[in-house]
Design a protein around this motif. Structure first.
Motif, mmCIF file in Angstrom:
data_model
loop_
_atom_site.group_PDB
_atom_site.id
_atom_site.type_symbol
_atom_site.label_atom_id
_atom_site.label_comp_id
_atom_site.label_asym_id
_atom_site.label_seq_id
_atom_site.Cartn_x
_atom_site.Cartn_y
_atom_site.Cartn_z
ATOM 1 N N ILE A 274 0.834 -1.207 0.000
ATOM 2 C CA ILE A 274 0.000 0.000 0.000
ATOM 3 C C ILE A 274 0.867 1.255 0.000
ATOM 4 C CG2 ILE A 274 -1.629 1.319 1.422
ATOM 5 C CD1 ILE A 274 -2.895 -1.409 2.154
ATOM 6 N N ALA A 275 1.995 1.211 0.704
ATOM 7 C CA ALA A 275 2.907 2.356 0.707
ATOM 8 C C ALA A 275 3.427 2.622 -0.706
ATOM 9 C CB ALA A 275 4.064 2.102 1.661
ATOM 10 N N GLY A 276 3.848 1.575 -1.384
ATOM 11 C CA GLY A 276 4.367 1.736 -2.736
ATOM 12 C C GLY A 276 3.323 2.242 -3.708
ATOM 13 N N ARG A 277 2.112 1.745 -3.576
ATOM 14 C CA ARG A 277 1.036 2.138 -4.487
ATOM 15 C C ARG A 277 0.597 3.589 -4.279
ATOM 16 N NH1 ARG A 277 -1.828 -2.020 -3.546
ATOM 17 N NH2 ARG A 277 -3.427 -1.203 -2.139
ATOM 18 N N ASN A 278 0.752 4.097 -3.066
ATOM 19 C CA ASN A 278 0.272 5.442 -2.751
ATOM 20 C C ASN A 278 1.379 6.483 -2.620
ATOM 21 O OD1 ASN A 278 -2.831 5.300 -2.076
ATOM 22 N ND2 ASN A 278 -1.929 3.464 -1.159
ATOM 23 N N GLY A 279 2.618 6.076 -2.832
ATOM 24 C CA GLY A 279 3.719 7.014 -2.685
ATOM 25 C C GLY A 279 3.937 7.450 -1.254
ATOM 26 N N MET A 280 3.709 6.525 -0.316
ATOM 27 C CA MET A 280 3.841 6.806 1.104
ATOM 28 C C MET A 280 4.969 5.965 1.687
ATOM 29 S SD MET A 280 -0.264 6.461 1.933
ATOM 30 C CE MET A 280 -0.183 6.865 3.679
ATOM 31 N N THR A 281 5.404 6.308 2.886
ATOM 32 C CA THR A 281 6.301 5.431 3.625
ATOM 33 C C THR A 281 5.449 4.448 4.430
ATOM 34 O OG1 THR A 281 6.399 6.817 5.611
ATOM 35 C CG2 THR A 281 7.972 7.311 3.846
ATOM 36 N N VAL A 282 6.061 3.370 4.856
ATOM 37 C CA VAL A 282 5.341 2.391 5.671
ATOM 38 C C VAL A 282 4.817 3.043 6.946
ATOM 39 C CG1 VAL A 282 5.647 0.343 7.119
ATOM 40 C CG2 VAL A 282 6.477 0.340 4.760
ATOM 41 N N ASN A 283 5.634 3.891 7.565
ATOM 42 C CA ASN A 283 5.194 4.571 8.786
ATOM 43 C C ASN A 283 3.955 5.422 8.532
ATOM 44 O OD1 ASN A 283 7.310 3.445 10.180
ATOM 45 N ND2 ASN A 283 8.577 5.282 10.150
ATOM 46 N N VAL A 285 1.665 4.906 6.317
ATOM 47 C CA VAL A 285 0.498 4.033 6.149
ATOM 48 C C VAL A 285 -0.051 3.635 7.516
ATOM 49 C CG1 VAL A 285 -0.363 1.838 5.255
ATOM 50 C CG2 VAL A 285 1.281 3.158 3.925
ATOM 51 N N VAL A 286 0.832 3.303 8.457
ATOM 52 C CA VAL A 286 0.381 2.941 9.805
ATOM 53 C C VAL A 286 -0.420 4.085 10.420
ATOM 54 C CG1 VAL A 286 1.118 2.352 12.155
ATOM 55 C CG2 VAL A 286 2.278 1.325 10.196
ATOM 56 N N TYR A 287 0.118 5.294 10.329
ATOM 57 C CA TYR A 287 -0.580 6.454 10.893
ATOM 58 C C TYR A 287 -1.909 6.711 10.188
ATOM 59 C CZ TYR A 287 3.377 7.997 13.785
ATOM 60 O OH TYR A 287 4.352 8.102 14.748
ATOM 61 N N ALA A 288 -1.899 6.654 8.864
ATOM 62 C CA ALA A 288 -3.129 6.911 8.109
ATOM 63 C C ALA A 288 -4.190 5.871 8.441
ATOM 64 C CB ALA A 288 -2.836 6.913 6.612
ATOM 65 N N TRP A 289 -3.780 4.625 8.592
ATOM 66 C CA TRP A 289 -4.703 3.550 8.976
ATOM 67 C C TRP A 289 -5.350 3.855 10.318
ATOM 68 C CZ3 TRP A 289 -3.562 0.229 13.211
ATOM 69 C CH2 TRP A 289 -4.486 -0.807 13.407
ATOM 70 N N MET A 290 -4.568 4.320 11.283
ATOM 71 C CA MET A 290 -5.111 4.658 12.599
ATOM 72 C C MET A 290 -6.137 5.784 12.489
ATOM 73 S SD MET A 290 -1.619 4.560 14.931
ATOM 74 C CE MET A 290 -2.433 5.110 16.435
ATOM 75 N N MET A 291 -5.799 6.829 11.770
ATOM 76 C CA MET A 291 -6.650 8.017 11.717
ATOM 77 C C MET A 291 -7.910 7.822 10.889
ATOM 78 S SD MET A 291 -3.915 11.173 11.480
ATOM 79 C CE MET A 291 -2.854 10.434 10.221
ATOM 80 N N GLN A 292 -7.847 6.928 9.887
ATOM 81 C CA GLN A 292 -8.964 6.778 8.959
ATOM 82 C C GLN A 292 -9.790 5.519 9.179
ATOM 83 O OE1 GLN A 292 -7.406 7.462 4.912
ATOM 84 N NE2 GLN A 292 -5.885 8.816 5.841
ATOM 85 N N ASN A 293 -9.391 4.717 10.161
ATOM 86 C CA ASN A 293 -10.127 3.495 10.445
ATOM 87 C C ASN A 293 -11.417 3.839 11.193
ATOM 88 O OD1 ASN A 293 -10.320 0.756 10.098
ATOM 89 N ND2 ASN A 293 -8.714 0.226 11.551
ATOM 90 N N THR A 294 -12.239 2.843 11.434
ATOM 91 C CA THR A 294 -13.483 3.029 12.183
ATOM 92 C C THR A 294 -13.470 2.110 13.403
ATOM 93 O OG1 THR A 294 -14.672 3.510 10.132
ATOM 94 C CG2 THR A 294 -15.995 2.972 12.058
#
Length: 333
Positions: A274-283, A285-294
């Motif tokens: 997911i990091a590679g596909r979105n141009g993000m770092t792995v870290n 992605v972890v943060y975004a997952w926390m903030m955008q999860n339900t």
């Protein structure tokens, strides 16, 4: 920086909170100020500390972090634009050596605890070190089973009534203890815990594994928060001491041994894809997952280098797709 609603209140807080644990201990005054300046400069308003940070560091006695924040607030004159959270109840009553050589559970036996007397004394100490008249969010740091919950909650109600704290929360509580506390507060007309802070990260241990970090957020807490219970969730140690990008740390840090599981290899692969596909770092992605999860979780970002803070805070600007979130949340047997 993006802001979110704090629990069911009209208060807005940053989507990422600045964890201030290393200030005054691992980080000296100048470096602490640098990080605080940057965070506030990009619109961050949520500072998280505790009265016992960081007694476990060499030379630490507890209170160092609050003291540095207080000095920064005085120099920068920015108190009114910030939401300041601190914690009480886990300040040690003995030396660091005695604390860590104790054969029992030092967190329950050798700390100030949550009696009425301890709560009222501790909040005054925090106010003095922070140099403020009111704490925005005051946490019960570690559940204290030695004291009846009603005594603790009544003391917190007194603190709020006196104007020394605006909101209250709890950290490292079992979900049933959180629920019971909120019920008791409602019955007595006392302020309810508006936030719960727990260990939260993407990798998972076996259920009931002892990480030495307190319980990891899981399905029970998420279900509670999703069931109409208006509590803000805050997650500490989301990046597992940098081990998402530095796998060698898994063999260097004892607390990481419980994360050495085949399932986590699959989780790491998901993050990297997911990091590679979105141009993000792995870290990120972890943060975004926390903030955008339900339900969403507000990450506590604690760093020692400014470049790491810049990378972390950039996570707010990334949006994971529904497919990304579904992939990250898919169960692994």
């Amino acid at each position: 920086m993006k802001q979110v609603r704090f629990a069911d209140t009209n208060t807005r807080v940053s989507a990422m909170a600045l964890g201030c644990l290393p200030f005054g201990s691992k980080l000296d005054r100048a470096r602490s100020f640098e990080i605080l300046d940057y965070y506030a400069g990009v619109g961050g308003n949520f500072l998280d500390t505790s009265n016992n940070y960081s007694f476990w560091d060499a030379g630490g006695k507890g209170g160092e972090s609050e003291t540095v924040i207080g000095e920064w607030l005085k120099e920068r004159k920015v108190r009114d634009s910030l939401f300041i959270a601190t914690k009480l109840g886990a300040f040690p009553k003995v030396s660091r050596d005695e604390f860590y050589s104790y054969p029992g559970d030092p967190w329950s036996d050798l700390t100030e605890g949550l009696s009425r007397k301890s709560v009222l004394a501790a909040v005054d100490g925090s106010l003095k070190r922070l140099g403020v008249d009111q704490i925005d969010l005051l946490y019960a740091h570690v559940d204290d089973r030695r004291v009846d919950q009603e005594e603790t909650l009544e003391a917190f109600a007194e603190v709020v009534r006196q104007g020394k704290a605006k909101y209250i929360g709890c950290s490292n509580f079992k979900v049933w203890r959180l629920a019971r506390a909120r019920t008791l507060s409602a019955e007595h007309g006392w302020p309810e815990y508006k936030a719960v802070q727990m260990f939260n990260t993407y990798l998972q241990t076996e259920k009931f594994a002892n990480t030495g970090m307190g319980d990891q957020m899981g399905a029970e807490l998420f279900d509670y928060a999703n069931s109409g219970n208006q509590v803000a969730l805050l997650g500490y140690t989301p990046l597992l001491w940098g081990s998402y990008t530095q796998p060698h740390k898994a063999s260097e840090i004892d607390k990481l041994k419980n994360f050495d599981r085949p399932q986590n290899a699959a989780r790491r692969a998901r993050l990297q894809s997911i990091a590679g596909r979105n141009g993000m770092t792995v870290n990120q992605v972890v943060y975004a997952w926390m903030m955008q999860n339900t339900p969403p979780v507000i990450p506590l970002v604690a760093v020692s280098k400014l470049e790491h803070l810049k990378e972390d805070l950039a996570s707010v600007d990334f949006t994971l797709s529904a497919e990304d979130l579904e992939t990250l949340n898919a169960p692994i047997n």
